[in-house]
Write an enzyme that holds these catalytic residues in place. Structure first.
Site, PDB file in Angstrom:
ATOM      1  N   LYS A 140       0.863  -1.178   0.000  1.00 13.79           N
ATOM      2  CA  LYS A 140       0.000   0.000   0.000  1.00 13.79           C
ATOM      3  C   LYS A 140       0.900   1.229   0.000  1.00 13.79           C
ATOM      4  O   LYS A 140       1.953   1.226   0.640  1.00 13.79           O
ATOM      5  CB  LYS A 140      -0.890  -0.009   1.259  1.00 13.79           C
ATOM      6  CG  LYS A 140      -1.717   1.265   1.470  1.00 13.79           C
ATOM      7  CD  LYS A 140      -2.771   1.470   0.402  1.00 13.79           C
ATOM      8  CE  LYS A 140      -3.496   2.806   0.533  1.00 13.79           C
ATOM      9  NZ  LYS A 140      -4.383   3.086  -0.617  1.00 13.79           N
ATOM     10  N   CYS A 179      -2.421   9.610  -6.638  1.00 15.06           N
ATOM     11  CA  CYS A 179      -3.588   9.279  -5.812  1.00 15.06           C
ATOM     12  C   CYS A 179      -4.694  10.310  -6.039  1.00 15.06           C
ATOM     13  O   CYS A 179      -4.474  11.502  -5.858  1.00 15.06           O
ATOM     14  CB  CYS A 179      -3.251   9.236  -4.330  1.00 15.06           C
ATOM     15  SG  CYS A 179      -4.765   8.942  -3.384  1.00 15.06           S
TER      16      CYS A 179
HETATM   17  O1  RRO Z   1      -5.940   5.339  -1.017  1.00 11.44           O
HETATM   18  C1  RRO Z   1      -6.553   5.731  -2.035  1.00 11.44           C
HETATM   19  O2  RRO Z   1      -7.600   6.397  -1.979  1.00 11.44           O
HETATM   20  C2  RRO Z   1      -6.056   5.462  -3.386  1.00 11.44           C
HETATM   21  C3  RRO Z   1      -4.755   5.691  -3.771  1.00 11.44           C
HETATM   22 BR1  RRO Z   1      -3.394   6.204  -2.592  1.00 11.44          BR
HETATM   23  C4  RRO Z   1      -4.381   5.517  -5.125  1.00 11.44           C
HETATM   24  O3  RRO Z   1      -3.234   5.721  -5.549  1.00 11.44           O
HETATM   25  N1  RRO Z   1      -5.354   5.123  -5.985  1.00 11.44           N
HETATM   26  C5  RRO Z   1      -6.614   4.914  -5.598  1.00 11.44           C
HETATM   27  O4  RRO Z   1      -7.467   4.558  -6.448  1.00 11.44           O
HETATM   28  N2  RRO Z   1      -6.961   5.064  -4.289  1.00 11.44           N
END
Ligand code: RRO
Length: 311
Positions: free
Chosen positions: A48, A130
């Site tokens: 993650k 993100c």
């Molecule tokens: O954690 C998120 O909301 C998230 C991230 Br960091 C990302 O890079 N891509 C996404 O679809 N959700």
């Protein structure tokens, strides 16, 4: 089937299979990461995206399953970079990719200085895309800032580093981002992150389906496959051959994996379909990919990688 050669290399490491988890999928906790290690068809493990401090993420509900994919607004929930940097420094049977994300340029520099100073010699991936941190833009849509960040990063970072990109939708934007990325010694680009700021409407309830940001969220799964393939292909056509492409987005079948590789992907990640189907998805995808390769008489991924034909 056992005669097929599924090996790929990336950043000096050998991946025994082309399959990865997409970052954010089943890779936040120690238990989830341990589960991934147990999936024999998985070639490597992506964490993650890690931030300087641990984060709880956005309010729930923040993920919603759709017949044609998913929408999420997780908001970067993670245990903080110390946890993930510890994890990747332990012995693992598969290569790891440490995903990191900053809430500011200063954060990114601080995080990557910690990685540089650590004993970790594996791959790191800087998430420049993100879509769900409230009030924060997706960095890689700003070409100037992207260049500025990478210039600062590569003034001290000497370990294998790639970037995670958002989807682009204009051929000129592919030219512009490639011109920036080609100026840096990146091991790879991972494309695509979710298609940012979609909106799903529940007509019966006359309501959105996720709580953060008034329902706006990143789209993934089957509906984004053509966008993902376009990004893999367009970037493969423009980036230095030394920069590998990791294909992410829209994979539900072995044929989709084959298509990603045909467009130029070195490795292929699976996100939404893991949530829908569980970790058994990788065995199914490997079987389906093997069947296609055998029917076509291919014995290795190199036999068709990047060889998409045009009319
Ligand atoms: O954690 C998120 O909301 C998230 C991230 Br960091 C990302 O890079 N891509 C996404 O679809 N959700």
């Amino acid at each position: 089937m056992s005669k097929l050669n599924f090996t790929s290399t990336l950043g000096g490491q050998t991946f025994n299979s082309p399959f990865l988890n997409a970052s954010g999928i089943h890779c936040q906790t120690a238990e989830e990461l341990a589960d991934l290690e147990g999936v024999k068809e998985l070639g490597g493990i992506v964490t993650k995206s890690a931030t300087l401090e641990a984060r709880a993420g956005n309010d729930k509900p923040r993920y919603y399953d759709l017949a044609y994919g998913s929408i999420n607004s997780m908001g970067l929930p993670n245990s903080g970079y110390n946890f993930y940097l510890d994890y990747v420094q332990k012995e693992h049977a598969k290569p790891t990719i440490l995903s990191v994300a900053g809430l500011s340029v200063a954060d990114v520099i601080k995080l990557l200085k910690e990685v540089q100073a650590s004993d970790y010699q594996g791959l790191t991936e800087l998430n420049l895309s993100c879509p769900n941190v409230i009030g924060e833009p997706q960095t890689a849509y700003d070409f100037e800032t992207t260049r500025k960040v990478l210039t600062e990063v590569f003034s001290f970072f000497t370990k294998p580093l790639g970037v995670k990109l958002p989807p682009y939708f204009d051929l000129v934007h592919f030219d512009q981002i490639a011109a920036v990325l080609n100026d840096f010694p990146l091991t790879h680009v991972n494309t695509i992150n979710s298609v940012g700021n979609g909106l799903v409407v529940d007509v019966e309830k006359e309501q959105v389906v996720t709580k953060p940001k008034g329902g706006f969220g990143g789209l993934g799964g089957a509906m984004v496959l053509p966008t993902a393939l376009a990004n893999v292909r367009a970037l493969r056509q423009r980036l230095n051959p030394s920069i590998a492409i990791l294909g992410t987005g829209g994979v539900t079948t072995g044929a989709d994996v084959f298509a990603h590789i045909l467009c130029g992907a070195q490795l292929v990640s699976v996100g939404t379909q893991v949530i829908k189907e569980g970790l058994g998805v990788y065995a199914r995808l490997e079987k389906e990919l093997s069947d296609i390769m055998e029917a076509k008489g291919y014995t290795s991924l190199e036999d068709f990688r990047g060889k998409l034909q045009v009319m």
